[in-house]
Write an enzyme that holds these catalytic residues in place. Structure first.
Site, mmCIF file in Angstrom:
data_model
loop_
_atom_site.group_PDB
_atom_site.id
_atom_site.type_symbol
_atom_site.label_atom_id
_atom_site.label_comp_id
_atom_site.label_asym_id
_atom_site.label_seq_id
_atom_site.Cartn_x
_atom_site.Cartn_y
_atom_site.Cartn_z
ATOM 1 N N THR A 1 -14.401 8.538 16.496
ATOM 2 C CA THR A 1 -14.413 7.196 17.088
ATOM 3 C C THR A 1 -13.728 6.208 16.155
ATOM 4 O O THR A 1 -12.899 5.404 16.573
ATOM 5 C CB THR A 1 -15.851 6.734 17.348
ATOM 6 N N TRP B 1 -10.059 6.865 16.080
ATOM 7 C CA TRP B 1 -9.418 6.485 17.350
ATOM 8 C C TRP B 1 -9.044 5.004 17.323
ATOM 9 O O TRP B 1 -8.035 4.601 17.904
ATOM 10 C CB TRP B 1 -10.383 6.757 18.512
ATOM 11 N N HIS B 2 -9.847 4.187 16.622
ATOM 12 C CA HIS B 2 -9.593 2.753 16.630
ATOM 13 C C HIS B 2 -8.357 2.351 15.834
ATOM 14 O O HIS B 2 -7.855 1.245 15.977
ATOM 15 C CB HIS B 2 -10.814 1.980 16.108
ATOM 16 N N GLY B 3 -7.872 3.249 15.002
ATOM 17 C CA GLY B 3 -6.655 2.914 14.284
ATOM 18 C C GLY B 3 -6.393 3.909 13.175
ATOM 19 O O GLY B 3 -7.324 4.484 12.609
#
Lengths: 376, 465
Positions: free
Chosen positions: B317, B320-322
């Site tokens: 997670t 995934w955000h960066g």
């Protein structure tokens, strides 16, 4: 119950209808409205329609350029901006777009924070320049209106402690002559334009008097002010969006005894005055003083005494130079944002003992300008 | 093109609405596909090809999987694996390649160089979305989509293309074939869209400016309280930005007859971090739950395995955000907090008075946003330092200024984080005040337009050239 549902239905149709009407209506009006090329309020040419080519669309910036064009020419642009400004005030804000909505209808540039690194590096640039030329610098950092007119700031406003900052800068340049007018500008009520970030003729007079005292060591001359315009709306007017603010006046600075003056700009253009009437027809009228920004200006006057001045400055100096012109027969003015050659080449060594070097900046510019490194 | 731009509101949207409602139903998915590709291609003319490629291979693999899924699980599984790998390669290449190469270079392995390709907008969202289709097919959770146009319309659908919600194929499959656009839905869509637009333009952007100014203060101007105020503004900004975008997506979806799942459920009123994550970016949490956590065994293989699974999910997670270490750290931080809650904290939190849970949750969330806000780790440490006392004062004139200049904004933000608007504004539903609704929409349109125009206002002040 049946009535209720039909009423509810009507409300829903109306809500959806309002949305569609607004979106479709504004789009249509916008599509057919006349387009302007220049925004007076923003003092800039509006973005033209981007070039339509496969190259530009696929690999260029067609999308962002189109969006810029679209918003630059959006119908009723100025009135939307005005609306936003008044919404800010109505919801309790005390500034808009970096401008204090100050008392007495004054619009004052915010100077809330600055980059300490830039200040440190500018200080060392000045020191290097002085070492390099062997000349003592007369440094006049003009406090911003947020300092000089702090009694007008709205409650809750903050400002850099400009006096402290000016004194810190002076302390780190012990060999230079730093002229501190941070008390003097506070003693008069009206040293700054109400709608512009510059000081006005009265503020600049204080600067001139301080120079007389600290550099020339003589009494200041007398001047009178002649109103030449009453419809000046300055940079803070534009930026704040507070377009309901009344315009203000511009004054010509008249010495007791007028003397001939010749002003030559970097491109060879010549004027016989330091005041440019044409700019009084425009929205931004501060360029009335010395025609606004130029990289290099040479001023020759009929002043006696044969002293020369070299002035390295930002636009704060423009309104001060008419005073200085009474004291120097030759002034060479450099704006490092537009001038890229070596300034010291303009100070021949045989002239150095009768030349005064000035550094004249608005304090906020001095704290953010990175062009002083060109000096050495 | 973002929704909160003049180009979208006063050129793209009216054109799309007009075309969409002028054509008969059977062409509407095609219209959606075309206008969505245009929407995407507007900012990313070349990367449209990546998107078309993604649509085509997911659809083709979907056909293969559905052909084999009943008679030959093994072959179907093989196709699914290839399809997932392709999706992840696509995402990995564009989003993470430079990050990995950068890290390899940093430890001395330098034979590869970063490519510095721009990240295709929304690729994290649409690859996840597209991937759900072959997986759902393989699991018999949905039926194959015969029409590549319908499938393309699902993947590219412009309302949720750029920032979600991440729509799973099975949730929307029925609506692709058959949906009702009508006045009621359009009305709901308008109201929802306007809520989202106002959140984004009026709240998020203004809060963002406050955080930016707080961030630019020098040490001598800093204070503990200002730092907390700053990160609170960041928390408001990111919530109203993201949930505003989701609202606009859901609203636009409704205008075109779709019902997307909700993405946020008042996260800042959570009483535990576990609760917070059930309310924040729900479509992403569902995705990771359905396609990672449960396939890994979820909580069925014992506590030890469950903890490992939670950490894997949160590592992913975060990542995934960066493509940056701070996001990984942010994910790990949440993984650890969630495990601690699961093991020790949840029960006492439930027994404690509500305010304890609220304060505890906001504390954790605000600290975590610092990790999220700065990609540079030294900035993270400086900011955390300010929050916990390494500032020149506890409060100073700047604190007063930020509060004075923004008290209405902050009050509205705080209220808008709670369901107050929904529970207390019921009077708008009864007859006397019903007329307020169209007026409110009009007012919101005018105010938002003023703020959007102002954001593009750029006075050329020559001292700032």
């Amino acid at each position: 119950m049946k009535k209720n549902t039909s009423r509810e239905k009507m409300i829903r149709i109306m809500t959806a209808g309002v949305f569609c009407l607004f979106v479709f209506g504004m789009s249509a009006v916008n599509l057919f409205a006349e387009k302007k090329d220049f925004s007076e309020n923003e003092n800039r040419v509006l973005v033209p329609f981007p070039s339509v080519s496969a190259q530009n669309i696929l690999f260029g910036d067609f999308d962002t350029d189109f969006e810029k064009w679209f918003s630059d020419h959006f119908v009723g642009r100025d009135s939307w901006i005005r609306r936003k400004a008044s919404l800010r005030i109505d919801t309790g804000a005390i500034e808009n777009n970096g401008v204090w909505l100050a008392r007495d209808g004054r619009l004052i540039q915010q100077f809330v924070t600055y980059d300490e690194k830039t200040v440190t590096s500018n200080i060392s640039c000045l020191q290097e320049f002085s070492d390099d030329t062997g000349m003592k610098l007369n440094i006049l950092l003009v406090p911003s209106a947020a300092w000089g007119e702090q009694q007008y700031l709205p409650a809750g406003a903050v400002n850099v402690n400009e006096q402290e900052l000016i004194r810190e800068i002076a302390a780190s340049l012990p060999k230079q002559n730093c002229i501190d007018i941070s008390d003097a500008v506070r003693q008069i009520d009206d040293g700054y334009f109400r709608t512009d970030h510059h000081w006005n003729e009265k503020g600049a007079l204080i600067g001139y008097q301080a120079i007389c005292q600290s550099v020339l060591q003589k009494d200041a001359q007398q001047f009178t002010f002649e109103e030449v315009s009453d419809n000046f709306r300055g940079t803070m007017y534009s930026r704040s969006g507070a377009f309901w603010t009344p315009a203000e006046s511009i004054f010509r600075i008249r010495p007791a005894k007028e003397m001939p003056v010749q002003v030559v700009f970097e491109d060879g253009t010549t004027m016989n005055t330091m005041f440019v009437d044409e700019h009084l027809q425009e929205k931004d009228q501060y360029p009335y003083y010395l025609d606004g920004n130029h990289g290099y200006i040479s001023i020759r006057t009929g002043a006696s005494g044969g002293r020369r001045a070299v002035v390295i400055k930002d636009s704060y100096a423009h309104i001060l130079l008419p005073y200085l012109a009474q004291e120097y027969s030759q002034i060479d003015v450099f704006d490092l944002r537009y001038y890229t050659d070596k300034v010291s080449d303009h100070i021949p060594s045989e002239d150095r003992d009768h030349t005064d070097v000035y550094i004249i900046y608005g304090l906020p510019t001095f704290c953010s300008d990175s062009n002083l490194s060109i000096l050495w | 093109m973002v929704f909160s731009s003049l180009t979208f509101l006063f050129a793209y949207l009216p054109a799309v609405l007009a075309v969409y409602f002028l054509v008969p139903f059977r062409f509407r998915n095609f219209v959606l596909l075309v206008v969505s590709l245009f929407f995407y291609g507007w900012g990313e003319p070349v990367y449209v090809l990546v998107m078309i490629f993604s649509i085509l291979f997911n659809w083709i693999f979907g056909r293969m999987i559905s052909q084999y899924r009943d008679r030959d699980r093994k072959t179907a599984g093989k196709y699914l694996t290839i399809c997932i790998v392709l999706n992840l390669l696509l995402l990995g290449f564009f989003k993470y390649y430079d990050f990995f190469i950068g890290n390899l270079n940093a430890i001395g392995i330098t034979f590869l160089k970063p490519l510095k390709l721009g990240l295709p907008i929304g690729i994290s969202f649409y690859t996840f979305q597209a991937m759900s289709y072959p997986i759902d097919l393989y699991r018999h959770d949905t039926d194959p989509q015969r029409s590549v146009i319908n499938f393309g319309a699902y993947v590219t659908m412009f309302p949720q293309l750029i920032a979600g919600p991440i729509v799973r194929y099975r949730d929307i499959a029925g609506m692709l074939e058959n949906r009702k656009e009508n006045v009621d839905k359009f009305y709901e869509g308008v109201v929802r869209f306007m809520c989202g637009l106002a959140k984004k333009v009026l709240l998020a952007n203004s809060c963002g400016q406050v955080f930016e100014t707080v961030n630019s203060l020098s040490f001598s101007q800093s204070s503990v309280l200002t730092a907390w105020l700053g990160i609170l503004c960041y928390a408001f900004q990111i919530y109203f930005d993201f949930s505003g975008y989701s609202d606009m997506a859901i609203g636009l979806g409704k205008m075109f007859g779709f019902d997307f799942l909700e993405n946020f459920n008042y996260p800042y009123i959570a009483r535990s971090v576990t609760d917070f994550w059930r309310r924040w970016h729900m479509s992403l949490s569902y995705w990771f739950r359905d396609y990672v956590y449960i396939p890994l065994g979820g909580n069925r293989l014992g506590l030890k395995r469950q903890i490992i699974n939670i950490m894997i999910v949160w590592l992913l997670t975060g990542f995934w955000h960066g493509a940056s270490w701070n996001f990984v750290l942010w994910g790990i931080f949440y993984g650890i907090v969630l495990i601690i809650e699961k093991l020790f904290l949840l029960k006492p939190l439930q027994k404690a008075p509500a305010f304890v849970g609220h304060i505890y949750t906001m504390f954790v969330v605000l600290v975590a946003w610092v990790l999220f806000a700065f990609t540079d780790f030294s900035q993270v440490l400086t900011y955390l330092g300010m929050m916990f006392g390494r500032a020149s004062a506890f409060a100073n004139a700047y604190t007063v200024y930020f509060l004075r200049d923004n008290f209405v904004l902050l009050a509205v933000c705080a209220a808008a984080c709670t369901p107050i608007a929904r529970t207390r504004m019921n009077f708008l539903k009864n007859n006397t005040f019903a007329m307020a609704r169209p007026l409110l929409v009009l007012l919101a349109l005018i105010v938002c337009t003023a703020f959007i125009v102002d954001a593009s206002y750029n006075p050329f002040l020559y001292f700032r050239f």
